[in-house]
Motif scaffolding. Structure first.
Motif, PDB file in Angstrom:
ATOM      1  N   GLN A 259      -3.264   8.124  12.428  1.00 30.40           N
ATOM      2  CA  GLN A 259      -2.069   8.661  13.081  1.00 30.40           C
ATOM      3  C   GLN A 259      -0.953   7.632  13.089  1.00 30.40           C
ATOM      4  OE1 GLN A 259      -1.734  11.042  17.106  1.00 30.40           O
ATOM      5  NE2 GLN A 259      -1.782   8.857  17.574  1.00 30.40           N
ATOM      6  N   TYR A 260      -1.331   6.369  13.294  1.00 29.47           N
ATOM      7  CA  TYR A 260      -0.349   5.279  13.345  1.00 29.47           C
ATOM      8  C   TYR A 260       0.354   5.099  12.006  1.00 29.47           C
ATOM      9  CZ  TYR A 260       1.215   0.386  13.132  1.00 29.47           C
ATOM     10  OH  TYR A 260       1.949  -0.753  12.935  1.00 29.47           O
ATOM     11  N   LEU A 261      -0.403   5.103  10.923  1.00 31.83           N
ATOM     12  CA  LEU A 261       0.167   4.841   9.602  1.00 31.83           C
ATOM     13  C   LEU A 261       1.005   6.025   9.122  1.00 31.83           C
ATOM     14  CD1 LEU A 261      -2.991   3.211   7.975  1.00 31.83           C
ATOM     15  CD2 LEU A 261      -0.881   2.035   8.642  1.00 31.83           C
ATOM     16  N   PRO A 262       2.026   5.797   8.300  1.00 30.75           N
ATOM     17  CA  PRO A 262       2.949   6.867   7.904  1.00 30.75           C
ATOM     18  C   PRO A 262       2.494   7.688   6.696  1.00 30.75           C
ATOM     19  CG  PRO A 262       3.721   4.786   7.024  1.00 30.75           C
ATOM     20  CD  PRO A 262       2.471   4.476   7.811  1.00 30.75           C
ATOM     21  N   LYS A 263       1.336   7.371   6.154  1.00 28.27           N
ATOM     22  CA  LYS A 263       0.914   8.007   4.895  1.00 28.27           C
ATOM     23  C   LYS A 263       0.987   9.528   4.968  1.00 28.27           C
ATOM     24  CE  LYS A 263      -3.048   8.395   1.769  1.00 28.27           C
ATOM     25  NZ  LYS A 263      -4.413   7.911   1.474  1.00 28.27           N
ATOM     26  N   HIS A 264       0.457  10.127   6.028  1.00 34.68           N
ATOM     27  CA  HIS A 264       0.375  11.586   6.102  1.00 34.68           C
ATOM     28  C   HIS A 264       1.678  12.220   6.586  1.00 34.68           C
ATOM     29  CE1 HIS A 264      -3.833  11.338   5.110  1.00 34.68           C
ATOM     30  NE2 HIS A 264      -4.038  10.497   6.117  1.00 34.68           N
TER      31      HIS A 264
ATOM     32  N   ASP B 115       8.887   0.178  -6.802  1.00 33.19           N
ATOM     33  CA  ASP B 115       8.010  -0.788  -6.132  1.00 33.19           C
ATOM     34  C   ASP B 115       8.792  -2.099  -6.043  1.00 33.19           C
ATOM     35  OD1 ASP B 115       6.116  -2.611  -5.328  1.00 33.19           O
ATOM     36  OD2 ASP B 115       4.840  -2.409  -7.096  1.00 33.19           O
ATOM     37  N   LEU B 116       9.138  -2.505  -4.839  1.00 33.69           N
ATOM     38  CA  LEU B 116      10.016  -3.665  -4.654  1.00 33.69           C
ATOM     39  C   LEU B 116       9.390  -4.967  -5.162  1.00 33.69           C
ATOM     40  CD1 LEU B 116      11.432  -2.901  -1.098  1.00 33.69           C
ATOM     41  CD2 LEU B 116      12.602  -2.623  -3.295  1.00 33.69           C
ATOM     42  N   ARG B 117       8.124  -5.152  -4.977  1.00 30.90           N
ATOM     43  CA  ARG B 117       7.355  -6.334  -5.388  1.00 30.90           C
ATOM     44  C   ARG B 117       7.741  -7.600  -4.621  1.00 30.90           C
ATOM     45  NH1 ARG B 117       6.516  -6.329 -11.899  1.00 30.90           N
ATOM     46  NH2 ARG B 117       8.758  -6.758 -11.929  1.00 30.90           N
TER      47      ARG B 117
ATOM     48  N   ALA C 227       7.923   5.119   8.457  1.00 33.97           N
ATOM     49  CA  ALA C 227       7.139   3.917   8.719  1.00 33.97           C
ATOM     50  C   ALA C 227       6.126   4.209   9.822  1.00 33.97           C
ATOM     51  CB  ALA C 227       8.059   2.765   9.108  1.00 33.97           C
ATOM     52  N   SER C 228       5.391   3.193  10.235  1.00 36.08           N
ATOM     53  CA  SER C 228       4.345   3.383  11.234  1.00 36.08           C
ATOM     54  C   SER C 228       4.926   3.571  12.632  1.00 36.08           C
ATOM     55  CB  SER C 228       3.394   2.184  11.212  1.00 36.08           C
ATOM     56  OG  SER C 228       2.669   2.134  10.005  1.00 36.08           O
TER      57      SER C 228
ATOM     58  N   ALA D 184       0.826  -1.215   0.000  1.00 30.16           N
ATOM     59  CA  ALA D 184       0.000   0.000   0.000  1.00 30.16           C
ATOM     60  C   ALA D 184       0.854   1.256   0.000  1.00 30.16           C
ATOM     61  CB  ALA D 184      -0.924  -0.004   1.217  1.00 30.16           C
ATOM     62  N   ALA D 185       2.059   1.178   0.547  1.00 28.23           N
ATOM     63  CA  ALA D 185       2.927   2.353   0.605  1.00 28.23           C
ATOM     64  C   ALA D 185       3.251   2.884  -0.785  1.00 28.23           C
ATOM     65  CB  ALA D 185       4.214   2.015   1.362  1.00 28.23           C
TER      66      ALA D 185
END
Length: 667
Positions: free
Chosen positions: A650-655, A577-579, A635-636, A556-557
């Motif tokens: 908040q936990y996830l690093p997306k933002h 994308d490492l795959r 990361a998270s 998802a990252a």
């Protein structure tokens, strides 16, 4: 006829056996006894490192093995030397195994009886006693699937029956009516812990009742009883497949292993069992019956002793193994020649989840004995409906609902691999792999390295957050497995990659953990070829190109990074994308970072101990002189993943990623 206990300490009912069979039973018991006596001398001389003695229990190993057909698998423990000798493994190879020589079965990589051999249809134990019980289930399942009418025998001790694997394996065997004999050698102690501190029923055989399974109690020191009764049981199981629990009452006359001693055993108990010595009693009986005289006894013993000494000499003269790093590294995985299957068919826009389902279905068609197993995967179609319609297409023999017992099902998959059958196991959620963690990291991962037995198993791992599922349904736990040599780890981000990589995972004869992000299942769509195709492992995908910075991500990252770049068109980045995470495409990473001079690694896993740390370290070692800024990892949070959506966000690093990316660019 039956003989009373007035002359002997046990009855021998020999009416169904002739003199030749009786002498064979005797010789087959005598050989492991004499080998052990020799090994105890060598142990004291420091010529072998450890010994688990089966003295006093030879009748069980020999009687069971002689009751089996030579093409039927036996899964022994470390006190079952008689299994190995009765299957006529050359003694120099056994001695070589115990000395860590190349003539052994593990190339010096494991000791004692921790090995298997397809040639003699023996599958050895690992130190974690339970897993082999479920492996026996898999071998027995293969007998059913291949219509072979064969029995599988697996050994454990009374202590091993306390492990969860014992209960899971018995439950699976009973529900699936698998032809397994669970042979429990009840010798009174689990190391030093007596049976009254191990279980609270009168007999271990009583446990069978709870699983709807038949059970038998046999005098484990009476070779005639063991052989004749087990012979009847095996024949019955071949004709009507089902499991049976057999409790052999016996005693070990020496310590758990030689260093343990027997001080914890009351002397009167030792003295009582010494009178029931299976070898001495049977030898006396044969003499009394006129089937063995002194001269014949001496001749038999001299012949066995000569064989022991001759083969010891061969093993002793063999050179010690010379360490070779290349050989070691090359034996972690079975060699896999990737076969590229290109597609020329029409493409269709489908969801990530549809790509997984299509790839699995087409692999079921390509490999006509491929078995898939998991909770609720049959008529229900799995909790995500990936296998919906599979029962109608492939039947319940190949699409198997399992009890809730992850450990036994991973072990069953290993057993199928031993018989040459591929399998896919669906973990209902990747989080639940913890219940089967031991067989994944200690059995699947190590078998090929240890004794050249591949684990042709794919574990499907629905994972990841963003769906407010909380701490036990949202983890992305790939780092538990990238750390373990012997496992391959695949983590696609797009439908096209998911379908092609799943096909390759199933073709690969090695164990593969295939991570599928639940948040992508129904949110990501892409044009995907309708026909079967494959994609290679260890080859990352560069999905955006630029000179400013290298972004490394997976799962998802990758989509979070794409969204960030779409919102910031002025940033020109290589997005990799490492795959696949094992094997890892380091060359693509290095080439990009040497070009851009800056690297940021984005992952959903919590930061410490994640694969971001390894990639960062690799870049420092191989690209240091090209770097224009410190490597960034995003990361998270260092917490379990929470349930409430605002806490999860908040936990996830997306933002946090956009801010960290811009800080790196401004460095």
């Amino acid at each position: 006829m039956s003989h009373s206990t007035s002359l002997f300490n046990m009855d021998y009912n020999i009416k169904s056996l002739d003199a030749t069979a009786l002498l064979e039973l005797y010789k087959n018991m005598l050989k492991p006894r004499m080998i052990e006596e020799k090994m105890l001398i060598l142990l004291r001389q420091g010529k072998i490192s450890k010994w688990f003695s089966g003295i006093g229990q030879e009748a069980i190993s020999v009687g069971v093995t002689m009751a089996m057909h030579k093409e039927e698998y036996i899964l022994p423990m470390h006190r079952n030397l008689g299994v190995f000798t009765t299957r006529k493994i050359p003694l120099n190879r056994l001695f070589g195994q115990w000395q860590g020589k190349a003539s052994g079965f593990t190339k010096g990589r494991d000791r004692s009886f921790h090995f298997g051999t397809q040639e003699y249809k023996i599958v050895g134990m690992i130190s974690h006693l339970g897993p082999q019980l479920g492996v026996a289930d898999g071998i027995a399942l293969a007998s059913i699937l291949k219509n072979k009418s064969q029995v599988t025998a697996v050994f454990t001790g009374e202590g091993g029956t306390s492990e969860g694997d014992f209960h899971e394996a018995l439950n699976v065997a009973s529900v699936w009516r698998l032809p397994v004999m669970f042979c429990v050698e009840n010798n009174g102690y689990g190391l030093s812990t007596p049976t009254n501190e191990q279980y609270n029923c009168k007999n271990i055989a009583d446990k069978a009742l709870g699983y709807g399974m038949e059970s038998h109690i046999i005098d484990g020191n009476n070779i005639v009883d063991v052989f004749t009764k087990v012979s009847k049981i095996t024949e019955s199981i071949r004709n009507k497949p089902r499991p049976a629990l057999i409790e052999f009452k016996t005693f070990r006359m020496r310590g758990h292993e030689e260093a343990s001693g027997t001080k914890y055993v009351p002397q009167d108990l030792l003295d009582g069992w010494a009178k029931k010595d299976p070898v001495i009693n049977f030898q006396s009986f044969l003499k009394n019956e006129g089937l063995l005289n002194e001269a014949e006894e001496v001749e038999i013993k001299e012949t066995i002793l000569a064989e022991i000494n001759e083969n010891l000499d061969i093993a002793n003269k063999e050179d010690i193994i010379k360490p070779n790093e290349t050989n070691e590294l090359n034996d972690v995985f079975q060699e896999f020649e990737y076969e590229e299957v290109n597609v020329f068919s029409e493409s269709k826009e489908i969801r990530f989840i549809d790509a997984i389902s299509d790839g699995l279905k087409q692999s079921m068609q390509k490999h006509n004995d491929l078995v898939i197993m998991g909770q609720d995967i049959a008529e229900y179609g799995g909790v995500f409906k990936i296998t919906d319609g599979f029962v109608e297409a492939f039947g319940k023999e190949r699409v198997r609902n399992t009890p809730i017992c992850e450990s036994a099902i991973v072990e069953t998959a290993m057993g199928l691999s031993i018989t040459g059958i591929k399998s896919v196991v669906e973990m209902q959620f990747a989080d639940f792999v913890t219940s089967g963690f031991n067989p994944v990291v200690n059995y699947l991962a190590k078998s090929y390295y240890r004794w050249n037995q591949n684990a042709d198993v794919v574990l499907r791992m629905p994972c990841g957050g963003g769906v407010a599922a909380g701490p036990f349904h949202s983890q992305t736990n790939e780092a538990w497995f990238t750390k373990t040599p012997g496992l391959k780890v695949v983590y696609p981000a797009f439908p096209y990659d998911a379908k092609g990589l799943l096909a390759t995972a199933i073709n690969d004869p090695n164990p593969v953990l295939f991570f599928e992000h639940k948040g992508l299942y129904r949110s990501i769509r892409q044009d995907v070829p309708e026909d079967y195709y494959t994609l290679p492992f260890g080859k990352a995908s560069t999905i955006k190109k630029g000179d400013d910075v290298t972004i490394i991500a997976y799962g998802a990252a990758v989509h979070w990074a794409l969204e960030t770049l779409d919102n910031n068109p002025s940033i020109n980045a290589d997005l990799i994308d490492l795959r696949t995470l094992q094997p890892l495409d380091t060359q693509t990473i290095y080439t990009s970072v040497k070009k851009t001079g800056k690297a940021i690694i984005l992952a959903e896993d919590s930061l410490f101990g994640s694969i971001t740390s390894d990639i960062s370290a690799l870049l420092m070692e191989h690209c240091f002189e090209y770097l224009d800024a410190p490597i960034k990892r995003v990361a998270s949070l260092e917490t379990p993943i929470p349930f409430a959506s605002q806490l999860e966000q908040q936990y996830l690093p997306k933002h946090r990623f956009e801010k960290e990316l811009k800080l790196l660019l401004d460095y």
